[in-house]
Scaffold this motif. Structure first.
Motif, mmCIF file in Angstrom:
data_model
loop_
_atom_site.group_PDB
_atom_site.id
_atom_site.type_symbol
_atom_site.label_atom_id
_atom_site.label_comp_id
_atom_site.label_asym_id
_atom_site.label_seq_id
_atom_site.Cartn_x
_atom_site.Cartn_y
_atom_site.Cartn_z
ATOM 1 N N ILE A 126 0.879 -1.168 0.000
ATOM 2 C CA ILE A 126 0.000 0.000 0.000
ATOM 3 C C ILE A 126 0.912 1.212 0.000
ATOM 4 C CG2 ILE A 126 -1.624 1.327 1.411
ATOM 5 C CD1 ILE A 126 -2.487 -1.488 2.560
ATOM 6 N N SER A 127 0.643 2.151 -0.895
ATOM 7 C CA SER A 127 1.473 3.349 -1.004
ATOM 8 C C SER A 127 0.598 4.589 -0.834
ATOM 9 C CB SER A 127 2.179 3.375 -2.362
ATOM 10 O OG SER A 127 2.923 4.568 -2.516
ATOM 11 N N ILE A 128 0.945 5.429 0.139
ATOM 12 C CA ILE A 128 0.186 6.657 0.417
ATOM 13 C C ILE A 128 1.162 7.823 0.460
ATOM 14 C CG2 ILE A 128 -1.396 7.841 2.003
ATOM 15 C CD1 ILE A 128 -1.973 5.105 3.299
ATOM 16 N N ALA A 129 0.869 8.857 -0.318
ATOM 17 C CA ALA A 129 1.658 10.087 -0.259
ATOM 18 C C ALA A 129 0.714 11.257 -0.070
ATOM 19 C CB ALA A 129 2.477 10.268 -1.535
ATOM 20 N N LEU A 130 1.223 12.326 0.524
ATOM 21 C CA LEU A 130 0.465 13.568 0.624
ATOM 22 C C LEU A 130 1.236 14.680 -0.070
ATOM 23 C CD1 LEU A 130 -1.980 15.149 1.691
ATOM 24 C CD2 LEU A 130 -0.614 15.706 3.715
ATOM 25 N N TRP B 33 15.488 1.876 -12.125
ATOM 26 C CA TRP B 33 14.869 2.700 -13.169
ATOM 27 C C TRP B 33 13.665 1.986 -13.747
ATOM 28 C CZ3 TRP B 33 18.187 -0.950 -15.081
ATOM 29 C CH2 TRP B 33 17.914 -1.479 -16.341
ATOM 30 N N GLU B 34 12.717 2.770 -14.202
ATOM 31 C CA GLU B 34 11.538 2.218 -14.862
ATOM 32 C C GLU B 34 10.849 3.340 -15.630
ATOM 33 O OE1 GLU B 34 7.702 -0.728 -14.076
ATOM 34 O OE2 GLU B 34 9.092 -0.295 -12.446
ATOM 35 N N ARG B 35 10.161 2.962 -16.692
ATOM 36 C CA ARG B 35 9.414 3.926 -17.508
ATOM 37 C C ARG B 35 7.907 3.653 -17.415
ATOM 38 N NH1 ARG B 35 12.718 6.666 -21.378
ATOM 39 N NH2 ARG B 35 14.829 5.782 -21.509
ATOM 40 N N ASN B 36 7.142 4.665 -17.776
ATOM 41 C CA ASN B 36 5.685 4.546 -17.933
ATOM 42 C C ASN B 36 4.958 4.182 -16.643
ATOM 43 O OD1 ASN B 36 5.864 5.010 -20.824
ATOM 44 N ND2 ASN B 36 6.650 2.912 -20.981
ATOM 45 N N LEU B 37 5.375 4.836 -15.563
ATOM 46 C CA LEU B 37 4.701 4.659 -14.286
ATOM 47 C C LEU B 37 3.651 5.752 -14.091
ATOM 48 C CD1 LEU B 37 7.826 3.825 -12.107
ATOM 49 C CD2 LEU B 37 6.012 2.227 -12.757
ATOM 50 N N SER B 38 2.801 5.561 -13.098
ATOM 51 C CA SER B 38 1.784 6.549 -12.736
ATOM 52 C C SER B 38 2.182 7.253 -11.452
ATOM 53 C CB SER B 38 0.431 5.856 -12.559
ATOM 54 O OG SER B 38 0.024 5.239 -13.772
ATOM 55 N N PRO B 39 1.591 8.422 -11.167
ATOM 56 C CA PRO B 39 1.969 9.163 -9.950
ATOM 57 C C PRO B 39 1.855 8.336 -8.674
ATOM 58 C CG PRO B 39 0.628 10.555 -11.364
ATOM 59 C CD PRO B 39 0.630 9.192 -11.994
ATOM 60 N N TRP B 40 0.826 7.486 -8.588
ATOM 61 C CA TRP B 40 0.647 6.703 -7.368
ATOM 62 C C TRP B 40 1.717 5.615 -7.210
ATOM 63 C CZ3 TRP B 40 -3.477 7.375 -10.863
ATOM 64 C CH2 TRP B 40 -3.572 6.409 -11.867
ATOM 65 N N ASP B 41 2.401 5.259 -8.293
ATOM 66 C CA ASP B 41 3.510 4.302 -8.195
ATOM 67 C C ASP B 41 4.744 4.953 -7.567
ATOM 68 O OD1 ASP B 41 2.190 2.179 -9.640
ATOM 69 O OD2 ASP B 41 2.607 3.265 -11.492
ATOM 70 N N ILE B 42 4.887 6.261 -7.776
ATOM 71 C CA ILE B 42 6.144 6.955 -7.504
ATOM 72 C C ILE B 42 6.113 7.845 -6.260
ATOM 73 C CG2 ILE B 42 7.802 8.628 -8.467
ATOM 74 C CD1 ILE B 42 6.800 7.796 -11.269
ATOM 75 N N ALA B 43 4.956 8.451 -5.974
ATOM 76 C CA ALA B 43 4.907 9.592 -5.050
ATOM 77 C C ALA B 43 5.522 9.302 -3.672
ATOM 78 C CB ALA B 43 3.467 10.068 -4.897
ATOM 79 N N ALA B 44 5.074 8.249 -3.015
ATOM 80 C CA ALA B 44 5.595 7.962 -1.673
ATOM 81 C C ALA B 44 7.060 7.541 -1.737
ATOM 82 C CB ALA B 44 4.760 6.874 -1.000
ATOM 83 N N GLY B 45 7.427 6.773 -2.755
ATOM 84 C CA GLY B 45 8.811 6.325 -2.897
ATOM 85 C C GLY B 45 9.765 7.458 -3.200
ATOM 86 N N GLY C 162 17.375 13.160 -16.155
ATOM 87 C CA GLY C 162 18.353 13.532 -15.138
ATOM 88 C C GLY C 162 18.047 14.794 -14.378
ATOM 89 N N HIS C 163 17.101 15.584 -14.879
ATOM 90 C CA HIS C 163 16.752 16.838 -14.196
ATOM 91 C C HIS C 163 15.241 17.020 -14.119
ATOM 92 C CE1 HIS C 163 15.756 18.285 -18.203
ATOM 93 N NE2 HIS C 163 16.954 17.854 -18.608
ATOM 94 N N ASP C 164 14.488 16.136 -14.742
ATOM 95 C CA ASP C 164 13.033 16.237 -14.780
ATOM 96 C C ASP C 164 12.412 15.562 -13.563
ATOM 97 O OD1 ASP C 164 14.191 13.969 -15.931
ATOM 98 O OD2 ASP C 164 12.412 13.452 -17.070
ATOM 99 N N ASN C 165 11.120 15.813 -13.382
ATOM 100 C CA ASN C 165 10.393 15.280 -12.230
ATOM 101 C C ASN C 165 9.739 13.954 -12.598
ATOM 102 O OD1 ASN C 165 8.772 14.755 -10.018
ATOM 103 N ND2 ASN C 165 7.806 16.768 -9.975
ATOM 104 N N ALA C 166 10.151 12.878 -11.932
ATOM 105 C CA ALA C 166 9.600 11.555 -12.223
ATOM 106 C C ALA C 166 8.086 11.518 -12.039
ATOM 107 C CB ALA C 166 10.264 10.517 -11.321
ATOM 108 N N LEU C 167 7.596 12.308 -11.113
ATOM 109 C CA LEU C 167 6.163 12.303 -10.808
ATOM 110 C C LEU C 167 5.332 12.789 -11.992
ATOM 111 C CD1 LEU C 167 4.709 11.436 -8.228
ATOM 112 C CD2 LEU C 167 4.630 13.834 -7.536
ATOM 113 N N THR C 168 5.902 13.669 -12.792
ATOM 114 C CA THR C 168 5.160 14.195 -13.944
ATOM 115 C C THR C 168 5.503 13.462 -15.243
ATOM 116 O OG1 THR C 168 6.822 15.950 -14.167
ATOM 117 C CG2 THR C 168 4.831 16.490 -12.962
#
Length: 263
Positions: A103-107, A206-218, A234-240
């Protein structure tokens, strides 16, 4: 360990939904032998866990927005705060009775993640992180691994499966890295891969094509453990971008150098 009120809310919600998922996991082995299989059962377990999380989080913080894998976006009256939730990351593992799911929860506040909880109910591992306060696994402070030679590093990746992702690119990436690292791992739950990097169990991921809920808490977990996490540029935001690469500063930089030209 004394948690903040915010972390307490998140942990309580994660543990309650986790108890439900753990009970459901116990049913999977009985369903594996049926002709229909457990897929519908798992889908229901996933949705039930998300509703439990939504109920608990909304009760504790009325008005916060909610972005969940199953239910999508639910607008709140408080436009500056939003929960980003994956009720069951590692669904395929869960479906097969493999105890590597979470279960992954981020705020997020004003678009920036300020707290994260990742909980694997199968082994009762609870990862927490809060902005500026560090990352912890069951009360033990986390630090990313310190290795600075790529050939000593174990790196996790995502592997696109049938109907998803760029299989050709994935093969190119693995070919470029496989004689450079000590080993690859593919565990099948992005949130736990990120948590493992924070804990120093993995040197990079590393991984491609994830969704925000996969990444946010991690994402906040890695950063609070002293790691570097971005998109593959290398400088971009994985969340977006939905693409992620992380590790200590050295490993992150080396992985970006290898992966960025391939994409």
């Amino acid at each position: 360990m004394l948690y903040s009120a915010l972390i307490n809310v998140m942990v309580k919600a994660a543990r309650r939904a986790g108890r439900s998922l753990k009970r459901d996991l116990g049913e999977i082995e009985h369903l594996q032998v049926s002709l229909k299989g457990p897929a519908n059962f798992v889908s229901l377990a996933d949705k039930r866990a998300e509703e439990m999380l939504y109920t608990d989080l909304a009760k504790a913080r009325p008005g916060y927005g909610f972005l969940g894998e199953e239910g999508g976006t639910r607008e709140g009256t408080d436009k500056s705060h939003s929960w980003i939730v994956d009720p069951l990351d590692g669904t395929t593992n869960f479906l097969h009775g493999i105890p590597q799911f979470a279960i992954s929860i981020a705020l997020a506040r004003e678009g920036t993640v300020i707290a994260g909880v990742i909980y694997n109910p199968a082994n009762d591992e609870l990862y927490i992180a809060e902005r500026g306060k560090g990352a912890f696994l069951n009360d033990q402070r986390l630090r990313v691994a310190g290795r600075r030679k790529l050939d000593e590093c174990v790196v996790a990746c995502g592997l696109p499966h049938i109907g998803r992702g760029d299989h050709g690119l994935a093969l190119k990436e693995m070919a470029a890295l496989q004689n450079r690292v000590a080993g690859f791992r593919r565990f099948g739950a992005a949130s736990l891969d990120l948590a493992f990097v924070a804990a120093g169990r993995l040197d990079g991921y590393w991984e491609r094509n994830l969704s925000p809920w996969d990444i946010a808490a991690g994402q906040i977990m890695v950063r609070e453990a002293g790691g570097t996490i971005t998109g593959i540029e290398g400088h971009d935001n994985a969340l977006t971008t939905g693409n992620v690469v992380c590790g200590n500063e050295f490993v992150h930089g080396e992985l970006v150098k290898i992966l960025k030209p391939l994409g």
